[in-house]
Design a protein around this motif. Structure first.
Motif, PDB file in Angstrom:
ATOM      1  N   ARG A  78      -5.770   4.624   5.285  1.00 36.82           N
ATOM      2  CA  ARG A  78      -4.380   5.327   4.705  1.00 36.82           C
ATOM      3  C   ARG A  78      -4.212   5.418   3.148  1.00 36.82           C
ATOM      4  O   ARG A  78      -3.734   5.363   2.496  1.00 36.82           O
ATOM      5  CB  ARG A  78      -3.655   3.220   4.683  1.00 36.82           C
ATOM      6  CG  ARG A  78      -3.671   2.655   5.719  1.00 36.82           C
ATOM      7  CD  ARG A  78      -3.526   1.665   6.286  1.00 36.82           C
ATOM      8  NE  ARG A  78      -2.209   1.363   4.934  1.00 36.82           N
ATOM      9  CZ  ARG A  78      -0.991   1.558   5.841  1.00 36.82           C
ATOM     10  NH1 ARG A  78      -0.676   1.367   6.967  1.00 36.82           N
ATOM     11  NH2 ARG A  78       0.721   1.105   4.519  1.00 36.82           N
ATOM     12  N   ARG A  79      -5.217   6.329   2.907  1.00 37.59           N
ATOM     13  CA  ARG A  79      -5.444   7.503   1.958  1.00 37.59           C
ATOM     14  C   ARG A  79      -4.780   6.275   1.217  1.00 37.59           C
ATOM     15  O   ARG A  79      -4.901   6.748  -0.043  1.00 37.59           O
ATOM     16  CB  ARG A  79      -4.716   7.798   2.020  1.00 37.59           C
ATOM     17  CG  ARG A  79      -5.012   9.165   3.454  1.00 37.59           C
ATOM     18  CD  ARG A  79      -6.398   9.792   3.257  1.00 37.59           C
ATOM     19  NE  ARG A  79      -6.339  10.875   4.714  1.00 37.59           N
ATOM     20  CZ  ARG A  79      -7.231  10.598   5.854  1.00 37.59           C
ATOM     21  NH1 ARG A  79      -7.252   9.083   5.993  1.00 37.59           N
ATOM     22  NH2 ARG A  79      -7.158  11.008   6.749  1.00 37.59           N
TER      23      ARG A  79
ATOM     24  N   GLN B 259       1.066  -0.936  -0.030  1.00 35.18           N
ATOM     25  CA  GLN B 259       0.232  -0.110  -0.493  1.00 35.18           C
ATOM     26  C   GLN B 259       0.960   1.433   0.306  1.00 35.18           C
ATOM     27  O   GLN B 259       0.569   1.966  -1.026  1.00 35.18           O
ATOM     28  CB  GLN B 259      -0.709   0.463   1.160  1.00 35.18           C
ATOM     29  CG  GLN B 259      -2.212  -0.397   1.019  1.00 35.18           C
ATOM     30  CD  GLN B 259      -3.622  -0.616   2.336  1.00 35.18           C
ATOM     31  OE1 GLN B 259      -2.342   0.088   3.484  1.00 35.18           O
ATOM     32  NE2 GLN B 259      -4.675  -1.001   1.886  1.00 35.18           N
ATOM     33  N   ASP B 260       1.657   1.366   1.045  1.00 34.09           N
ATOM     34  CA  ASP B 260       2.721   2.298   0.951  1.00 34.09           C
ATOM     35  C   ASP B 260       3.738   3.007  -0.251  1.00 34.09           C
ATOM     36  O   ASP B 260       3.309   3.995  -1.014  1.00 34.09           O
ATOM     37  CB  ASP B 260       3.551   1.965   1.560  1.00 34.09           C
ATOM     38  CG  ASP B 260       3.468   1.992   3.278  1.00 34.09           C
ATOM     39  OD1 ASP B 260       2.040   3.029   3.794  1.00 34.09           O
ATOM     40  OD2 ASP B 260       4.109   1.646   4.220  1.00 34.09           O
ATOM     41  N   ALA B 261       3.862   1.780  -1.007  1.00 36.43           N
ATOM     42  CA  ALA B 261       4.478   1.667  -2.362  1.00 36.43           C
ATOM     43  C   ALA B 261       3.749   2.221  -3.319  1.00 36.43           C
ATOM     44  O   ALA B 261       3.529   2.861  -4.079  1.00 36.43           O
ATOM     45  CB  ALA B 261       5.167   0.606  -2.574  1.00 36.43           C
ATOM     46  N   LEU B 262       2.287   1.506  -3.870  1.00 34.64           N
ATOM     47  CA  LEU B 262       1.357   2.314  -4.756  1.00 34.64           C
ATOM     48  C   LEU B 262       0.848   3.394  -4.597  1.00 34.64           C
ATOM     49  O   LEU B 262       0.658   4.142  -5.424  1.00 34.64           O
ATOM     50  CB  LEU B 262       0.291   1.453  -5.037  1.00 34.64           C
ATOM     51  CG  LEU B 262       0.999  -0.288  -4.827  1.00 34.64           C
ATOM     52  CD1 LEU B 262      -0.427  -0.994  -5.503  1.00 34.64           C
ATOM     53  CD2 LEU B 262       1.567  -0.282  -6.331  1.00 34.64           C
ATOM     54  N   ARG B 263       0.194   3.890  -3.116  1.00 36.17           N
ATOM     55  CA  ARG B 263      -0.181   5.385  -2.887  1.00 36.17           C
ATOM     56  C   ARG B 263       0.584   6.562  -2.908  1.00 36.17           C
ATOM     57  O   ARG B 263       0.167   7.389  -3.493  1.00 36.17           O
ATOM     58  CB  ARG B 263       0.112   5.261  -1.259  1.00 36.17           C
ATOM     59  CG  ARG B 263      -0.967   6.649  -0.774  1.00 36.17           C
ATOM     60  CD  ARG B 263      -0.957   6.417   1.230  1.00 36.17           C
ATOM     61  NE  ARG B 263       0.152   6.608   1.518  1.00 36.17           N
ATOM     62  CZ  ARG B 263       0.582   5.956   2.545  1.00 36.17           C
ATOM     63  NH1 ARG B 263      -0.447   4.609   2.777  1.00 36.17           N
ATOM     64  NH2 ARG B 263       1.444   5.389   2.718  1.00 36.17           N
ATOM     65  N   ALA B 264       2.046   6.759  -3.091  1.00 30.53           N
ATOM     66  CA  ALA B 264       2.747   7.602  -4.150  1.00 30.53           C
ATOM     67  C   ALA B 264       3.052   7.311  -5.456  1.00 30.53           C
ATOM     68  O   ALA B 264       2.896   8.634  -6.168  1.00 30.53           O
ATOM     69  CB  ALA B 264       4.586   7.051  -3.366  1.00 30.53           C
TER      70      ALA B 264
ATOM     71  N   TYR C 185     -14.205   2.729  -1.474  1.00 34.95           N
ATOM     72  CA  TYR C 185     -13.223   4.733  -1.436  1.00 34.95           C
ATOM     73  C   TYR C 185     -12.553   4.751  -2.116  1.00 34.95           C
ATOM     74  O   TYR C 185     -11.413   3.398  -2.411  1.00 34.95           O
ATOM     75  CB  TYR C 185     -13.343   4.275   0.288  1.00 34.95           C
ATOM     76  CG  TYR C 185     -14.835   4.790   1.089  1.00 34.95           C
ATOM     77  CD1 TYR C 185     -15.189   5.387   1.673  1.00 34.95           C
ATOM     78  CD2 TYR C 185     -14.582   2.532   1.914  1.00 34.95           C
ATOM     79  CE1 TYR C 185     -16.358   4.652   2.463  1.00 34.95           C
ATOM     80  CE2 TYR C 185     -15.923   2.398   2.501  1.00 34.95           C
ATOM     81  CZ  TYR C 185     -16.338   3.627   2.596  1.00 34.95           C
ATOM     82  OH  TYR C 185     -17.604   3.458   3.619  1.00 34.95           O
ATOM     83  N   GLY C 186     -11.906   5.376  -2.283  1.00 35.73           N
ATOM     84  CA  GLY C 186     -10.506   5.786  -2.759  1.00 35.73           C
ATOM     85  C   GLY C 186      -9.663   6.773  -1.338  1.00 35.73           C
ATOM     86  O   GLY C 186      -9.098   6.078  -0.581  1.00 35.73           O
TER      87      GLY C 186
END
Length: 234
Positions: A122-123, A21-26, A116-117
């Motif tokens: 975790r946005r 998630q952290d990697a893709l969120r960027a 949700y988006g």
């Protein structure tokens, strides 16, 4: 209907999923307006579960954005490949949703998720996750505000109010029918929040929920029933 195998290399733990998630969120794009409402194709995606049989079904239904007529649809079923963990639900749904989208004979255009988006702890809800993986413009239209707060929008159709995480606007409560409970719109990927709300209104001329969600919900439930019947027959 497409049958989905459990994906290789999927995250096996909560920690691995959060790292993904952290990697893709960027990679989420927030500075594009997205396609104009009423143009091209718009696709609804939805998911249904049979936890007793460990089965998940996903549907993708393509509408003509101007007429809201169905122009293509596809469904996929598979095994649930990740446990239920709040905030990580996309990992249960993404493989089957991707398979349904890939089975479509037409380009999806804007994708509307029942969920949700950015309005996510975790946005990075399903709409954002799906948008980053596919490159498609995506929005989330949810039935409830999740953990976020909002003031009731004014009664007329089209009224909005901010959906807030503390003081951060993560989406909007949008009144799609006068005097009826709002829906909760958030950006997924490559669409502005103003445009996401405009699309949602255009897709909901008669009911609280957009036609994309209504059509995809019906199809994924039918696919799940058929899959469950086949398993029972076996």
């Amino acid at each position: 209907m497409t049958t989905v195998r459990t994906p290789a290399g999927r995250p096996g733990t909560e920690e691995e999923a959060r790292a993904v998630q952290d990697a893709l969120r960027a990679r989420v794009v927030l500075d594009e307006p997205g396609p104009p409402p009423g143009t091209g194709h718009v696709t609804g995606v939805d998911v249904a579960y049979d936890d007793e049989r460990d089965v998940v079904a996903a549907a993708a239904v393509v509408l003509d954005a101007a007429t809201l007529d169905v122009v293509a649809e596809a469904a996929a079923v598979g095994r649930i490949s990740f446990p239920y963990v709040p905030g990580l639900l996309a990992f249960r749904e993404i493989p089957t949703v991707l398979a349904a989208l890939e089975a479509l004979p037409r380009t999806p255009g804007l994708v509307v998720c029942d969920g949700y988006g950015l309005a996510h702890p975790r946005r990075f809800g399903l709409a954002s996750h799906l948008g980053v993986l596919t490159g498609l413009p995506t929005i989330g239209v949810a039935k409830n505000p999740f953990t976020f707060t909002y003031d009731e929008p004014a009664a007329p159709r089209g009224s909005t109010s901010p959906l807030l995480a503390d003081h951060e606007e993560v989406g909007r409560a949008l009144r799609t029918r006068e005097g009826v409970k709002p829906v909760f719109v958030s950006v997924g990927h490559r669409v502005s929040l103003d445009n996401a709300c405009a699309h949602t209104l255009a897709l909901a001329p008669a009911y609280r929920l957009p036609e994309t969600t209504r059509r995809a919900d019906a199809l994924c439930r039918r696919a799940l029933r058929e899959a469950a019947s086949a398993l029972t027959a076996d």
